[in-house]
Design a protein around this motif. Structure first.
Motif, PDB file in Angstrom:
ATOM      1  N   VAL A 142      10.429   8.794   3.080  1.00 10.67           N
ATOM      2  CA  VAL A 142       9.113   8.373   3.563  1.00 10.67           C
ATOM      3  C   VAL A 142       8.105   9.500   3.351  1.00 10.67           C
ATOM      4  N   ARG A 143       8.538  10.731   3.553  1.00  5.97           N
ATOM      5  CA  ARG A 143       7.639  11.863   3.320  1.00  5.97           C
ATOM      6  C   ARG A 143       7.213  11.914   1.850  1.00  5.97           C
ATOM      7  N   ALA A 144       8.148  11.629   0.954  1.00  5.24           N
ATOM      8  CA  ALA A 144       7.810  11.591  -0.470  1.00  5.24           C
ATOM      9  C   ALA A 144       6.855  10.439  -0.768  1.00  5.24           C
ATOM     10  N   MET A 145       6.988   9.342  -0.045  1.00  6.65           N
ATOM     11  CA  MET A 145       6.050   8.233  -0.217  1.00  6.65           C
ATOM     12  C   MET A 145       4.639   8.649   0.195  1.00  6.65           C
ATOM     13  N   VAL A 146       4.537   9.460   1.241  1.00 10.25           N
ATOM     14  CA  VAL A 146       3.225   9.937   1.692  1.00 10.25           C
ATOM     15  C   VAL A 146       2.600  10.850   0.643  1.00 10.25           C
ATOM     16  N   THR A 147       3.363  11.843   0.200  1.00 14.68           N
ATOM     17  CA  THR A 147       2.800  12.833  -0.725  1.00 14.68           C
ATOM     18  C   THR A 147       2.448  12.217  -2.080  1.00 14.68           C
ATOM     19  N   SER A 148       3.151  11.182  -2.478  1.00 11.93           N
ATOM     20  CA  SER A 148       2.877  10.532  -3.763  1.00 11.93           C
ATOM     21  C   SER A 148       1.774   9.491  -3.673  1.00 11.93           C
ATOM     22  N   LEU A 182       9.274  10.318  -9.417  1.00 10.94           N
ATOM     23  CA  LEU A 182       8.282  10.471  -8.352  1.00 10.94           C
ATOM     24  C   LEU A 182       6.867  10.486  -8.933  1.00 10.94           C
ATOM     25  N   GLU A 183       6.696  11.205 -10.027  1.00  9.10           N
ATOM     26  CA  GLU A 183       5.374  11.259 -10.661  1.00  9.10           C
ATOM     27  C   GLU A 183       4.953   9.875 -11.159  1.00  9.10           C
ATOM     28  N   ALA A 184       5.881   9.153 -11.757  1.00 12.42           N
ATOM     29  CA  ALA A 184       5.570   7.813 -12.254  1.00 12.42           C
ATOM     30  C   ALA A 184       5.234   6.864 -11.108  1.00 12.42           C
ATOM     31  N   ALA A 185       5.996   6.953 -10.015  1.00 10.92           N
ATOM     32  CA  ALA A 185       5.737   6.094  -8.861  1.00 10.92           C
ATOM     33  C   ALA A 185       4.356   6.359  -8.284  1.00 10.92           C
ATOM     34  N   PRO A 225      13.491  13.954  -4.512  1.00 16.92           N
ATOM     35  CA  PRO A 225      13.546  12.862  -5.488  1.00 16.92           C
ATOM     36  C   PRO A 225      13.373  13.372  -6.916  1.00 16.92           C
ATOM     37  N   ASP A 226      13.896  12.618  -7.864  1.00 17.28           N
ATOM     38  CA  ASP A 226      13.725  12.952  -9.269  1.00 17.28           C
ATOM     39  C   ASP A 226      12.238  13.119  -9.578  1.00 17.28           C
ATOM     40  N   LEU A 228       2.927   5.370   0.178  1.00 17.20           N
ATOM     41  CA  LEU A 228       2.886   4.784   1.515  1.00 17.20           C
ATOM     42  C   LEU A 228       1.499   4.224   1.821  1.00 17.20           C
ATOM     43  N   ALA A 229       0.463   4.905   1.384  1.00 12.72           N
ATOM     44  CA  ALA A 229      -0.893   4.414   1.629  1.00 12.72           C
ATOM     45  C   ALA A 229      -1.125   3.067   0.955  1.00 12.72           C
ATOM     46  N   GLU A 230      -0.509   2.844  -0.189  1.00 11.65           N
ATOM     47  CA  GLU A 230      -0.641   1.564  -0.879  1.00 11.65           C
ATOM     48  C   GLU A 230       0.229   0.493  -0.229  1.00 11.65           C
ATOM     49  N   THR A 231       1.357   0.915   0.323  1.00 12.36           N
ATOM     50  CA  THR A 231       2.317  -0.026   0.898  1.00 12.36           C
ATOM     51  C   THR A 231       1.960  -0.398   2.329  1.00 12.36           C
ATOM     52  N   LEU A 232       1.585   0.609   3.115  1.00 13.53           N
ATOM     53  CA  LEU A 232       1.310   0.422   4.541  1.00 13.53           C
ATOM     54  C   LEU A 232       0.055   1.217   4.887  1.00 13.53           C
ATOM     55  N   PRO A 233      -1.125   0.706   4.521  1.00 12.81           N
ATOM     56  CA  PRO A 233      -2.355   1.483   4.737  1.00 12.81           C
ATOM     57  C   PRO A 233      -2.652   1.770   6.202  1.00 12.81           C
ATOM     58  N   GLU A 234      -2.039   1.029   7.099  1.00  5.49           N
ATOM     59  CA  GLU A 234      -2.250   1.263   8.525  1.00  5.49           C
ATOM     60  C   GLU A 234      -1.513   2.499   9.024  1.00  5.49           C
ATOM     61  N   ALA A 235      -0.587   3.018   8.226  1.00  3.96           N
ATOM     62  CA  ALA A 235       0.238   4.152   8.654  1.00  3.96           C
ATOM     63  C   ALA A 235      -0.545   5.451   8.634  1.00  3.96           C
ATOM     64  N   SER A 236      -0.129   6.367   9.497  1.00  6.12           N
ATOM     65  CA  SER A 236      -0.731   7.690   9.544  1.00  6.12           C
ATOM     66  C   SER A 236       0.012   8.628   8.598  1.00  6.12           C
ATOM     67  N   ASP A 237      -0.705   9.622   8.084  1.00  2.00           N
ATOM     68  CA  ASP A 237      -0.052  10.648   7.260  1.00  2.00           C
ATOM     69  C   ASP A 237       0.764  11.618   8.104  1.00  2.00           C
TER      70      ASP A 237
END
Length: 412
Positions: A227-233, A192-195, A187-188, A236-245
């Motif tokens: 989705v991996r980028a969502m985890v590292t940024s 990504l940093e801003a997100a 991702p750009d 994903l934790a903010e969107t789906l806190p029930e999800a595993s890393d």
């Protein structure tokens, strides 16, 4: 103008489309209306075009008057924000007046109308979505980078990424969704940093908007990198806190099936209570919530054979049994060959009806009332355990009745 043109687009030359364009041009001139966003982007990519959105210099009331004068049905679907919907040839055309943001709060915007195409482009989310095309198919690229981004597979915010996100925090999720669908490579980094920096803003969004964006993302051909980028940024934790890393199960599931709901299930634990609570929090449709909960039951393991799979189909339905087989694959309890065999067994089995009912139970001697119901339950359990035999029901009913009466005697 970009020097590019849309080629061979049936929707562009369709009579119903020309009717809408000509109605608006009669009121505001040839340059008063252009296609915008997804239809232009997808046409340049050679991808399917679903929604037809237009931008116009006309004010909403002028658009409505022009369309009505031409005999085109028009509905004021979002008139406060400049949007009306024309219906021509049973196809909807969303038409929005050029606008600029006056005030934003991260969810909604107060807008002012303009006749400047560049101002309208400046308030859009990504440069590849700020592309316009006129009635002849000529492409306009006000940011100067939209076409290049499209060709390179870059998802880049228009202007300052943080400003665009603070205008509407849904753009965080859209950044990852568009990367999943149209991006190539990483991702750009600026986006990504801003997100990641503004990820907490997701909590300010309505859960309905979050749900829709998440499902659209997971429907992409290869969603795992996004989705991996969502985890590292941290998004994903903010969107789906029930999800595993741990994205291992999700990666396997995303490769095995295309259904976004089932891919979502692999982001969640195999705990029906947790999964159902997460789905209800996101206000997922009731049918999807029920499906996710059943998929999380973990009914398939290394010992499951076709016989057990039929029993699972009986209790949880074909879809539920199949989903549990795929969950077992994603969790590593079965391999791909076995998962495929179990899925085929479930989908290929003609689920029978319970071969006996209250009349047969009464004929076997069960007393009217609770004893009939208990006898039928005992019969069903034995019938399932024997792999749904087609005959021998009278003996099985008699055996079930004896068990019921023996249990009642022990309880007494």
């Amino acid at each position: 103008m970009s020097g590019r043109a849309l080629a061979d687009q049936p929707w562009l030359t369709a009579p119903e489309t020309r009717r809408v364009l000509e109605a608006l041009q009669a009121a505001g001139g040839d340059d008063c209306v252009r296609f915008v966003g997804g239809c232009v982007r997808n046409a340049l990519l050679g991808a399917p075009v679903d929604d037809l959105d237009l931008a116009t210099k006309l004010r909403p009331e002028q658009s409505m008057a022009a369309l009505k004068a031409a005999g085109v049905k028009v509905v004021p679907t979002g008139i406060d924000h400049g949007t009306v919907t024309a219906v021509s040839g049973k196809r909807p055309y969303e038409i929005t007046t050029l606008r600029r943001d006056v005030e934003t709060d991260g969810r909604r915007a107060v807008v002012a109308f303009t006749d400047d195409w560049s101002e309208d482009a400046a308030r859009r989310d990504f440069r590849l979505n700020a592309l316009y095309a006129d009635a002849g198919g000529r492409v306009f690229d006000p940011t100067g980078e939209g076409v290049a981004d499209l060709e390179a597979g870059r998802i880049v915010f228009v202007g300052d990424a943080r400003t665009r996100i603070r205008e509407d925090y849904l753009r965080i999720l859209r950044f990852f969704r568009f990367h999943a669908w149209y991006g190539r490579g990483e991702p750009d980094p600026v986006g990504l940093e801003a997100a990641g920096e503004l990820a907490a803003g997701v909590a300010r969004l309505s859960v309905e908007r979050v749900w829709k964006e998440l499902i659209k993302l997971l429907a992409a051909r290869e969603p795992a990198p996004s989705v991996r980028a969502m985890v590292t940024s941290g998004v994903l934790a903010e969107t789906l806190p029930e999800a595993s890393d741990d994205l291992g199960p999700f990666v396997v599931m995303a490769q095995a099936v295309a259904e976004p709901e089932l891919r979502l299930s692999a982001l969640l634990p195999e705990d029906a209570v947790v999964v159902e609570a997460a789905a209800r929090r996101l206000r997922a449709p009731n049918a999807v919530t029920a499906r996710l909960a059943v998929a999380a039951r973990g009914g398939v393991d290394a010992e499951t054979d076709e016989r057990r799979m039929r029993a699972l189909v009986w209790s949880d339905g074909i879809e539920g049994a199949v989903d549990q087989a795929w969950r077992a694959l994603s969790a590593g309890r079965v391999d791909a060959v076995k998962a495929g065999r179990l899925v085929a067994a479930a989908e290929g089995w003609d689920r029978p009806r319970l071969p006996v009912g209250g009349r047969e139970a009464a004929a076997a001697g069960a007393a009217p009332g609770p004893e009939i119901g208990l006898t039928l339950k005992a019969f069903e359990a034995q019938w399932i355990a024997e792999d749904f035999p087609a005959d021998g029901h009278e003996l099985r009913l008699a055996s079930a009745l004896r068990k019921v009466r023996a249990s009642s005697a022990q309880s007494a």
